[in-house]
Design an enzyme around this catalytic site. Sequence first.
Site, PDB file in Angstrom:
ATOM      1  N   ARG A   7       4.859   9.849  -9.796  1.00  0.00           N
ATOM      2  CA  ARG A   7       3.431   9.825  -9.476  1.00  0.00           C
ATOM      3  C   ARG A   7       3.244   9.709  -7.974  1.00  0.00           C
ATOM      4  O   ARG A   7       4.184   9.475  -7.221  1.00  0.00           O
ATOM      5  CB  ARG A   7       2.746   8.642 -10.169  1.00  0.00           C
ATOM      6  CG  ARG A   7       3.296   7.303  -9.741  1.00  0.00           C
ATOM      7  CD  ARG A   7       2.353   6.147 -10.027  1.00  0.00           C
ATOM      8  NE  ARG A   7       3.014   4.863  -9.802  1.00  0.00           N
ATOM      9  CZ  ARG A   7       3.234   4.308  -8.620  1.00  0.00           C
ATOM     10  NH1 ARG A   7       2.871   4.940  -7.503  1.00  0.00           N
ATOM     11  NH2 ARG A   7       3.852   3.144  -8.522  1.00  0.00           N
ATOM     12  N   ASP A  40       2.516   4.302  -3.738  1.00  0.00           N
ATOM     13  CA  ASP A  40       3.689   3.529  -3.343  1.00  0.00           C
ATOM     14  C   ASP A  40       4.123   2.632  -4.495  1.00  0.00           C
ATOM     15  O   ASP A  40       4.272   3.095  -5.615  1.00  0.00           O
ATOM     16  CB  ASP A  40       3.379   2.735  -2.066  1.00  0.00           C
ATOM     17  CG  ASP A  40       4.606   2.408  -1.254  1.00  0.00           C
ATOM     18  OD1 ASP A  40       5.332   1.471  -1.624  1.00  0.00           O
ATOM     19  OD2 ASP A  40       4.854   3.088  -0.232  1.00  0.00           O
ATOM     20  N   THR A  70       3.959  -0.384  -7.327  1.00  0.00           N
ATOM     21  CA  THR A  70       2.989  -1.013  -8.220  1.00  0.00           C
ATOM     22  C   THR A  70       3.730  -1.898  -9.213  1.00  0.00           C
ATOM     23  O   THR A  70       4.861  -1.611  -9.586  1.00  0.00           O
ATOM     24  CB  THR A  70       2.172   0.052  -8.978  1.00  0.00           C
ATOM     25  OG1 THR A  70       1.445   0.848  -8.054  1.00  0.00           O
ATOM     26  CG2 THR A  70       1.178  -0.582  -9.930  1.00  0.00           C
ATOM     27  N   TYR A  71       3.051  -2.958  -9.635  1.00  0.00           N
ATOM     28  CA  TYR A  71       3.578  -3.850 -10.673  1.00  0.00           C
ATOM     29  C   TYR A  71       2.782  -3.649 -11.961  1.00  0.00           C
ATOM     30  O   TYR A  71       1.555  -3.477 -11.928  1.00  0.00           O
ATOM     31  CB  TYR A  71       3.465  -5.311 -10.230  1.00  0.00           C
ATOM     32  CG  TYR A  71       3.523  -6.292 -11.376  1.00  0.00           C
ATOM     33  CD1 TYR A  71       4.730  -6.639 -11.962  1.00  0.00           C
ATOM     34  CD2 TYR A  71       2.348  -6.862 -11.884  1.00  0.00           C
ATOM     35  CE1 TYR A  71       4.784  -7.527 -13.029  1.00  0.00           C
ATOM     36  CE2 TYR A  71       2.388  -7.753 -12.946  1.00  0.00           C
ATOM     37  CZ  TYR A  71       3.611  -8.078 -13.520  1.00  0.00           C
ATOM     38  OH  TYR A  71       3.653  -8.957 -14.582  1.00  0.00           O
ATOM     39  N   ALA A  90      -5.086  -0.828  -9.527  1.00  0.00           N
ATOM     40  CA  ALA A  90      -4.281   0.167  -8.815  1.00  0.00           C
ATOM     41  C   ALA A  90      -4.324   1.491  -9.569  1.00  0.00           C
ATOM     42  O   ALA A  90      -4.469   1.516 -10.796  1.00  0.00           O
ATOM     43  CB  ALA A  90      -2.836  -0.317  -8.686  1.00  0.00           C
ATOM     44  N   MET A  91      -4.175   2.584  -8.828  1.00  0.00           N
ATOM     45  CA  MET A  91      -4.164   3.916  -9.436  1.00  0.00           C
ATOM     46  C   MET A  91      -3.106   4.788  -8.794  1.00  0.00           C
ATOM     47  O   MET A  91      -2.844   4.682  -7.592  1.00  0.00           O
ATOM     48  CB  MET A  91      -5.527   4.593  -9.283  1.00  0.00           C
ATOM     49  CG  MET A  91      -6.619   3.955 -10.074  1.00  0.00           C
ATOM     50  SD  MET A  91      -8.171   4.846  -9.963  1.00  0.00           S
ATOM     51  CE  MET A  91      -9.192   3.749 -10.970  1.00  0.00           C
ATOM     52  N   GLY A  92      -2.506   5.648  -9.606  1.00  0.00           N
ATOM     53  CA  GLY A  92      -1.546   6.621  -9.113  1.00  0.00           C
ATOM     54  C   GLY A  92      -1.379   7.697 -10.164  1.00  0.00           C
ATOM     55  O   GLY A  92      -1.185   7.382 -11.341  1.00  0.00           O
ATOM     56  N   ALA A 113      -4.105   0.758 -13.515  1.00  0.00           N
ATOM     57  CA  ALA A 113      -3.661  -0.542 -14.014  1.00  0.00           C
ATOM     58  C   ALA A 113      -4.668  -1.593 -13.563  1.00  0.00           C
ATOM     59  O   ALA A 113      -4.778  -1.885 -12.367  1.00  0.00           O
ATOM     60  CB  ALA A 113      -2.268  -0.876 -13.487  1.00  0.00           C
ATOM     61  N   CYS A 153       1.137  -1.604  -3.227  1.00  0.00           N
ATOM     62  CA  CYS A 153       0.776  -0.246  -2.801  1.00  0.00           C
ATOM     63  C   CYS A 153       1.191   0.029  -1.356  1.00  0.00           C
ATOM     64  O   CYS A 153       0.688   0.957  -0.720  1.00  0.00           O
ATOM     65  CB  CYS A 153      -0.716   0.000  -2.981  1.00  0.00           C
ATOM     66  SG  CYS A 153      -1.252  -0.178  -4.694  1.00  0.00           S
TER      67      CYS A 153
END
Length: 243
Positions: free
Chosen positions: A88, A91, A93-94, A160-162, A175, A191
Amino acid sequence: MNKKVALTDLGNKDYKDTWDLQEVLFQDILDTKIKNRREQTSVATNNHFLFVEHPHVYTLGKSGDISNLLISENQLEDIGATFYKINRGGDITYHGPGQIVGYPILDLENFFTDIHKYLRLLEEMVILTLADYDIAAERSKGETGVWLDVGTPFARKICAMGVRASRWVTMHGFALNVNADLGYFDHMIPCGIRGKAVTSLHVELGEEHIDEAEVKKRLLEHFSNLFEASLEPRALSELSALI
């Protein structure tokens, strides 16, 4: 255009297993599109929306910097977490318990062909959901995702988005921290952005636990409205039959 979206809640599922499932659904849509163009047919492409909660895992996007993961492989084992470098954007992400993860696997040609609009609508879905809880969330210029108190020393990220997209087909997603253990974010630079905090809905509301089923319901209501989509619940066994 097919605006029906098959909705499947996977419950708690391993990250790699879910990634593999995404890839199969993603490729199924691509294969249909390729066949349509080759044979000049018009078979409708499928759309999917997966909800999932992952065990503790850190993922690094294709352009991410591994130095943003602040612990070693042995230390990952100590905290019961895994790590994957994935395909994706974005950077590090958890993902973990107490976090609602959503993977829309859509043929955007069924909706609109604009990846920036797609990301903005996913952000808007989360912003509207948080507004249902009287949380004023917003975008941060140049930083994908959803934030609180942007432009202040107290700016913090709550979602967060990716995504990945090919031939207007999407995978990966968002997420949203709902009941997340924020201590796991201390093991990375979220990120890849230094100096920004992370938060969770239960922290913002000062409650021990938020009903995640209710949050999912609100997310889906806003998704359906924003994308003008019709959601059709599907069990995992039914989903498997589609492919």
